[in-house]
Design a protein around this motif. Structure first.
Motif, PDB file in Angstrom:
ATOM      1  N   LYS A 125      41.916  31.969  44.627  1.00 48.66           N
ATOM      2  CA  LYS A 125      40.595  31.775  44.026  1.00 48.66           C
ATOM      3  C   LYS A 125      40.131  33.070  43.354  1.00 48.66           C
ATOM      4  O   LYS A 125      39.110  33.666  43.725  1.00 48.66           O
ATOM      5  N   PRO A 126      40.868  33.535  42.351  1.00 50.80           N
ATOM      6  CA  PRO A 126      40.563  34.849  41.775  1.00 50.80           C
ATOM      7  C   PRO A 126      39.192  34.939  41.126  1.00 50.80           C
ATOM      8  O   PRO A 126      38.500  35.950  41.277  1.00 50.80           O
ATOM      9  N   HIS A 127      38.777  33.904  40.402  1.00 50.18           N
ATOM     10  CA  HIS A 127      37.501  33.966  39.703  1.00 50.18           C
ATOM     11  C   HIS A 127      36.325  33.916  40.678  1.00 50.18           C
ATOM     12  O   HIS A 127      35.328  34.640  40.501  1.00 50.18           O
ATOM     13  N   GLU A 128      36.445  33.105  41.707  1.00 45.81           N
ATOM     14  CA  GLU A 128      35.405  33.080  42.738  1.00 45.81           C
ATOM     15  C   GLU A 128      35.356  34.414  43.480  1.00 45.81           C
ATOM     16  O   GLU A 128      34.276  34.916  43.808  1.00 45.81           O
ATOM     17  N   ALA A 129      36.518  34.988  43.723  1.00 51.15           N
ATOM     18  CA  ALA A 129      36.588  36.226  44.493  1.00 51.15           C
ATOM     19  C   ALA A 129      35.981  37.398  43.736  1.00 51.15           C
ATOM     20  O   ALA A 129      35.328  38.268  44.331  1.00 51.15           O
ATOM     21  N   VAL A 130      36.191  37.441  42.433  1.00 50.55           N
ATOM     22  CA  VAL A 130      35.730  38.604  41.667  1.00 50.55           C
ATOM     23  C   VAL A 130      34.279  38.485  41.237  1.00 50.55           C
ATOM     24  O   VAL A 130      33.633  39.492  40.921  1.00 50.55           O
ATOM     25  N   ALA A 152      45.325  44.301  38.060  1.00 44.36           N
ATOM     26  CA  ALA A 152      45.092  44.069  36.631  1.00 44.36           C
ATOM     27  C   ALA A 152      43.934  43.094  36.421  1.00 44.36           C
ATOM     28  O   ALA A 152      43.088  43.299  35.544  1.00 44.36           O
ATOM     29  N   PHE A 153      43.881  42.038  37.221  1.00 43.78           N
ATOM     30  CA  PHE A 153      42.793  41.060  37.098  1.00 43.78           C
ATOM     31  C   PHE A 153      41.454  41.701  37.437  1.00 43.78           C
ATOM     32  O   PHE A 153      40.458  41.516  36.715  1.00 43.78           O
ATOM     33  N   PHE A 154      41.417  42.468  38.527  1.00 45.83           N
ATOM     34  CA  PHE A 154      40.164  43.105  38.922  1.00 45.83           C
ATOM     35  C   PHE A 154      39.702  44.100  37.866  1.00 45.83           C
ATOM     36  O   PHE A 154      38.522  44.137  37.486  1.00 45.83           O
ATOM     37  N   SER A 155      40.629  44.894  37.376  1.00 47.68           N
ATOM     38  CA  SER A 155      40.292  45.910  36.384  1.00 47.68           C
ATOM     39  C   SER A 155      39.807  45.285  35.079  1.00 47.68           C
ATOM     40  O   SER A 155      38.845  45.765  34.474  1.00 47.68           O
TER      41      SER A 155
END
Length: 240
Positions: free
Chosen positions: A165-170, A199-202
């Motif tokens: 859940k990358p978008h929810e997490a960030v 890379a996604f977080f940055s």
């Protein structure tokens, strides 16, 4: 571009397991810089189970990039910081018994204490940073105590990313970052950032000034080698 500061605690853990000076902590710090890292981070704890206080003095003599000392601002750590005068001191609310940092500051409840500590760091010419979660009220409190930077505690993001859940997490971190920037704070981030998620977080928070990464980076270096690993982490911080 966001700076990469390599936390070398795990190198000290490996050295301490056997005694002696293998691996050579000072040489690893030099190599990290030679391979492109823009900073070195250490987090000395009272039991010296990894970085020793003596290491911090020795590292001061060889580091040519930014030197970041993390930790709970006890009298002993503040004395060390005063004598070493690193570029940055990151205040972390670690109890002596914790295995690794597992929470940010409750700044609202520690406002007077942190105001005094940060004023002292600034008087010594050291950039202060506070380890913090994404609660907007705490970020506002961070601005009120006079810190220059905050370091976002990113373990909740890493857990959510790993769960698919990358978008929810960030999302909470993006909101927190925007709020911090609106208050004039600069942004660092760290804890459980890795080649998998960095890379996604940055890319989601391109305004980051610095990420501090240790455990994952040193673990990756066992397979990839230190030079290749640092190059890959730096690549994660470049945005097209």
């Amino acid at each position: 571009m966001t700076r990469l500061s390599v936390n070398i605690n795990k190198i000290a853990t490996l050295r301490n397991a056997r005694g002696g000076n293998i691996p050579d902590l000072l040489q690893v710090a030099r190599d990290c810089e030679r391979f492109g890292a823009e900073g070195i981070t250490v987090h000395p704890r009272p039991d010296e189970r990894h970085i020793r206080y003596r290491d911090v003095y020795d590292l001061k003599e060889v580091i040519t990039t930014e030197f970041n000392i993390e930790g709970n601002p006890t009298p002993a750590l503040m004395k060390l910081i005063d004598e070493v005068r690193p570029t940055q001191a990151t205040l972390v609310p670690d109890a002596p018994s914790v295995l690794t940092s597992n929470a940010g500051w409750d700044i609202v409840s520690n406002r007077s204490f942190l105001t005094e500590i940060i004023a002292q760091l600034k008087a010594w010419g050291i950039r202060p940073s506070i380890f913090i979660g994404t609660d907007l009220r705490q970020i506002e409190a961070a601005a009120s105590v006079g810190t220059t930077r905050i370091e976002l505690y990113t373990e909740p993001f890493a857990s959510g990313y790993h769960a698919g859940k990358p978008h929810e997490a960030v999302a909470p971190f993006v909101t927190a970052a925007e709020h911090a920037l609106s208050l004039g704070l600069e942004l660092n981030a760290g804890h459980d950032l890795s080649l998998e998620n960095l890379a996604f977080f940055s890319a989601s928070i391109p305004q980051l000034s610095e990420v501090s990464i240790g455990h994952a980076l040193i673990s990756d270096a066992l397979y990839l080698g230190l030079e290749e690993t640092i190059h890959r982490y730096l690549a994660c911080l470049k945005h097209k």
